[in-house]
Design an enzyme around this catalytic site. Structure first.
Site, PDB file in Angstrom:
ATOM      1  N   LYS A   1      -4.008  -0.411  17.691  1.00 56.86           N
ATOM      2  CA  LYS A   1      -3.684   0.272  16.452  1.00 56.86           C
ATOM      3  C   LYS A   1      -4.208   1.311  16.630  1.00 56.86           C
ATOM      4  O   LYS A   1      -5.600   1.913  16.546  1.00 56.86           O
ATOM      5  CB  LYS A   1      -4.211  -0.672  15.443  1.00 56.86           C
TER       6      LYS A   1
ATOM      7  N   ARG B   1       5.828  -6.553   3.645  1.00 55.41           N
ATOM      8  CA  ARG B   1       4.273  -6.897   4.190  1.00 55.41           C
ATOM      9  C   ARG B   1       4.360  -8.443   4.384  1.00 55.41           C
ATOM     10  O   ARG B   1       4.322  -9.247   3.267  1.00 55.41           O
ATOM     11  CB  ARG B   1       3.142  -6.396   3.506  1.00 55.41           C
TER      12      ARG B   1
END
Length: 438
Positions: free
Chosen positions: A142, A297
Site C-alpha cells: 500500500k 467497499r
C-alpha cells in the site's frame, strides 16, 4: 468592441436543474428564491438557507443516496448502483433513473475516457487476519501516494484522481509512461508518488504538493499500477483478479505495484513487513477471485496499515457547525516539550487538530467541561488550561511549517480521554518527530 445586450435566459446547468444567465438574471434568481422560500415551511427554509450558505452537513453517503434514487425511481438497486459506479456521476444517474427508460439505465457501461468510481478496501489489524477473510489473495504494497485512474484511447491519455477530477495537465510524466505501454486502449488503477535518489518514497506531503501543482515541477511522480479495468475493447470489471493481474503484468509489468499471491499467513505478514521497511503504508490483501467492484467497499479488498496511538493534551476547542452547532468540537492538540527545544521547558507544542472520533456523549461532555478550565476565548475557540489528556490515533506525522514543532498529525482521531494520566505524562514532541522518515 461593445458587447451585445442580452436578456435573461433560462437554461439548464450541468446537474440538469434550471438556471438563468444574462442581464436581469440576478433579479430573476432573487424572485425565484423568494417564491421558493414563501412556499417552504420554517424547517424547509432553514434547510434551504444552510444549503445556499454552505453550512449544511447532511452526512448522507453516496450509497444511501443511490438506494434512495432506486426507490424513488422504482428501479432495481443493483442496476442503479452499477450505473452510478460506471458513469461516475450520481446526478446523471438520478436523472436517467427518474426520467429515462429501464433499457437506457441498464446500458450504462464502461467508457474509456470517462472515469469510474474506484474500488475501496475494508480494514484489518494484520495481514494474517485479512487473509483469513479473503482466502488466497494478492498481498500488495500500500503505497504512501496519491490514487490515480489512467485512461488511454490511442495516443490520448487522461489522468483522474480518486474523486474523478481530471489532473492530466499536472502529470505529464505519467502520461508519457502510459503512452509507451504496448496497448491501444486501456484503463488502469494505481497510485503515483515521488521517489528520492535511492528509489524510496519521499514524504507524503511532497507527493501531494507536486500532485496538486498546476504546472510540472522538478519533482517527478512515478506511477505504479495495481489493477486494469479495460484492455483493447475488452472490459475486465467482472473478470477475477487473477485474470486482471495477468493482463496488468503483460502490459505494464515494469510499473506494477510489488506483491505476492499467497494463502499462507506467514508470507502475507512477511510482505507486510517488507512494505513497511520500504517506507510504504502497509499492504492491501485482495481476494484472487474477486471482480472489480467499482465504488464499493467490501471484504474482497482489505487494507492493513499500522495505527499509532499517543497521549496528547487539549490546548483549545473550537465551536462546531452543522449538526454540532452549539457544541465544542474541534480539538487543538499539543505534545509535551520537556527540554524546551521548541519553547519553554515543560510547555506543550501544538501538533494538529481533530474532530474525528467524537461521539455525541463526548461532545456533550466537552461542551460542559472545557468552559470550566477556560483561560481565554475568541469568537470560535475556547482556550483551556493544558491539563486534559486525550488518546489520539494517527497514521503518522508529516513535516509542517504551520506548527512550531515542524510536524503535523496525519488522520488524527480521538480514541478516549485519559482521566488516569496527568498532562506531564503526555507523549513528547520528540517522540512524534521520531516518526518522520529521514
Amino acid at each position: 468592441m461593445p458587447r451585445a445586450s442580452r436578456s435573461a435566459n433560462s437554461t439548464r446547468c450541468s446537474s440538469g436543474w434550471p438556471a438563468t444567465s444574462g442581464a436581469g438574471s440576478s433579479t430573476d434568481r432573487s424572485r425565484e428564491l423568494r417564491e421558493l422560500t414563501a412556499r417552504a415551511t420554517e424547517r424547509e427554509q432553514d434547510f434551504i438557507g444552510r444549503v445556499l450558505l454552505g453550512e449544511m452537513r447532511t452526512g448522507a453517503l453516496e450509497g444511501v443516496l443511490t438506494d434512495a434514487i432506486a426507490r424513488a425511481a422504482d428501479r432495481p438497486g443493483a442496476v442503479v448502483r452499477r450505473a452510478a459506479m460506471l458513469s461516475g456521476d450520481l446526478g446523471e444517474t438520478a436523472r436517467l433513473a427518474l426520467t429515462g427508460t429501464a433499457e437506457a439505465l441498464e446500458s450504462v457501461g464502461l467508457v474509456v475516457g470517462r472515469p469510474v468510481l474506484p474500488m475501496l478496501a475494508a480494514t484489518a489489524s494484520t495481514a494474517a487476519a485479512a487473509l483469513a477473510t479473503t482466502g488466497e489473495a494478492s498481498v500488495e504494497y500500500k503505497l504512501d501516494g496519491a490514487r490515480i485512474q489512467v485512461h488511454r484511447a490511442g495516443d490520448e491519455v487522461r489522468v483522474f484522481t480518486r474523486n474523478l477530477a481530471d489532473v492530466t495537465h499536472r502529470l505529464p510524466e505519467v502520461v508519457d509512461v502510459v503512452r509507451r505501454l504496448p496497448v491501444r486502449d486501456v484503463i488502469l488503477d494505481g497510485e503515483t508518488l515521488s521517489l528520492d535518489e535511492d528509489g524510496a518514497p519521499r514524504p507524503f506531503q511532497e507527493t501531494m504538493s507536486r500532485f496538486g501543482a498546476d504546472a510540472a515541477r522538478e519533482t517527478l511522480l512515478h506511477p505504479w499500477f495495481f489493477d486494469v479495468l479495460h484492455v483493447d475493447g475488452r472490459d475486465l470489471l467482472d473478470e477475477p483478479l487473477s485474470t486482471r493481474l495477468g493482463e496488468l503484468e503483460r502490459i505494464a509489468g515494469d510499473y506494477r505495484i510489488p506483491g505476492e499471491v499467497t494463502d499462507d499467513p506467514e508470507v502475507a505478514e512477511r510482505v507486510s513487513h517488507d512494505a513497511l521497511a520500504a517506507g510504504q503504508e502497509g499492504v492491501v490483501v485482495k481476494a484472487i477471485g474477486s471482480p472489480y467492484a467499482a465504488g464499493r467497499r467490501g471484504s474482497s479488498w482489505i487494507k492493513v496499515k499500522p495505527v499509532h496511538t499517543y497521549d496528547l493534551v487539549v490546548l483549545a476547542c473550537e465551536w462546531g457547525s452543522g449538526r454540532r452547532t452549539g457544541l465544542l468540537s474541534n480539538l487543538h492538540l499539543g505534545a509535551l516539550d520537556p527540554t524546551g527545544e521548541f519553547g519553554e521547558p515543560g510547555q506543550f507544542v501544538m501538533v494538529g487538530k481533530t474532530f474525528k472520533g467524537l461521539t455525541d456523549a463526548l461532545l456533550t461532555w466537552q461542551t460542559e467541561y472545557f468552559p470550566q478550565i477556560e483561560v481565554r476565548r475568541t469568537e470560535n475557540t475556547v482556550w483551556v488550561a493544558p491539563t486534559t489528556v486525550v488518546e489520539i490515533a494517527i497514521d503518522g506525522v508529516q513535516r509542517s511549517s504551520r506548527y512550531p514543532g515542524g510536524i503535523a498529525l496525519r488522520f488524527a482521531r480521538v480514541k478516549r480521554y485519559r482521566d488516569d494520566k496527568r498532562s506531564e505524562e503526555a507523549d513528547t514532541i520528540q517522540t512524534l518527530r521520531a516518526l518522520l522518515r529521514e
